[in-house]
Scaffold this active site. Structure first.
Site, short mmCIF file in Angstrom:
data_model
loop_
_atom_site.label_atom_id
_atom_site.label_comp_id
_atom_site.label_asym_id
_atom_site.label_seq_id
_atom_site.Cartn_x
_atom_site.Cartn_y
_atom_site.Cartn_z
CE LYS A 1 -4.37 0.90 2.42
NZ LYS A 1 -5.05 0.68 3.71
O1 G3P Z 1 -9.01 1.71 4.67
C1 G3P Z 1 -8.85 3.01 5.13
C2 G3P Z 1 -9.65 3.17 6.37
O2 G3P Z 1 -9.05 2.45 7.39
C3 G3P Z 1 -9.87 4.55 6.79
O3 G3P Z 1 -11.03 4.55 7.53
O4 G3P Z 1 -12.65 5.36 9.14
O5 G3P Z 1 -10.21 5.91 9.40
O6 G3P Z 1 -11.56 6.98 7.62
P1 G3P Z 1 -11.38 5.78 8.47
#
Ligand code: G3P
Length: 218
Positions: free
Chosen positions: A83
């Site tokens: 990634k």
């Molecule tokens: O895959 C990316 C994800 O982990 C981000 O999620 O909820 O931190 O915006 P969030």
């Protein structure tokens, strides 16, 4: 639509993998921090549980160092997707690593043009962040739809991996606009099977069944 689980928690991954619904796993530096585990060790363990792609994120900020980290992460297992962030260094690293045959997930995508660049760099996955766009009063789902159209226009093979999913409605809307993959926190996956009428209906069936005194196996 493929389901990836967005966590580095081994217990959650094992629990959800047992449902047969988990097609891959995504992690990021914040999720590794939350797990309290060493990135190499925990990623290796995840790869032993799930056959599909397991995203492990580089921590370097400059292309050559990202490439070196990506090569090391890719040695963990055959199902690693390296990634990298969506900036010029990440795109350069994507081009090199994908040219070596490694799966690459380009993350932190917030615009259709960024997604176009990632596809041109040979990304296996593009990760648009829905929830974080919603957080600033934009519409994350519009971005997924735009990327779908652009990738279809030019027959790019890069898979749209909808990320930053926060709700079950995000999952449904991603499926409606044609995301290839959704990566979801464990509790969002668990909630997908819930419906109050399913629970109520099952309760009524079981009460009536008990009154029959029957046993299907005897
Ligand atoms: O895959 C990316 C994800 O982990 C981000 O999620 O909820 O931190 O915006 P969030």
């Amino acid at each position: 639509m493929k389901f990836f689980v967005d966590t580095a928690e081994i217990d959650d991954i094992k629990d959800l993998a047992a449902t047969g619904m988990v097609d891959g796993v995504t992690t990021n530096p914040s999720l590794i921090m939350k797990s309290g585990r060493d990135i190499i060790e925990v990623t290796k363990e995840i790869c032993s549980i799930v056959d599909g792609p397991v995203s492990a994120e580089v921590a370097a900020t400059e292309a050559d160092a990202m490439i070196a980290e990506g090569r090391k992460l890719a040695e963990i297992a055959d199902n690693i997707a390296v990634k990298v962030p969506l900036n010029w260094d990440g795109l350069k690293a994507c081009k090199t690593l994908s040219g070596e045959g490694k799966m690459v997930n380009v993350t932190l995508c917030f615009s259709a043009n960024q997604a176009l660049l990632a596809a041109k760099a040979g990304a296996t996955f593009i990760s648009p962040f829905i929830g974080r766009l919603d957080d600033i009063n934009l519409d994350g789902m519009d971005l997924i739809a735009e990327i779908r159209q652009i990738y279809d226009n030019y027959h790019f093979q890069t898979e749209i991996l909808a990320a930053s999913i926060r709700t079950v409605n995000h999952v449904k809307d991603c499926a409606l606009v044609g995301a290839d993959v959704g990566t979801m926190p464990p509790d969002v996956i668990r909630k997908l099977a819930d419906h109050v009428l399913t629970a109520k209906g099952l309760d009524a069936f079981m009460k009536d069944w008990a009154k029959t005194g029957q046993n299907i196996l005897s």
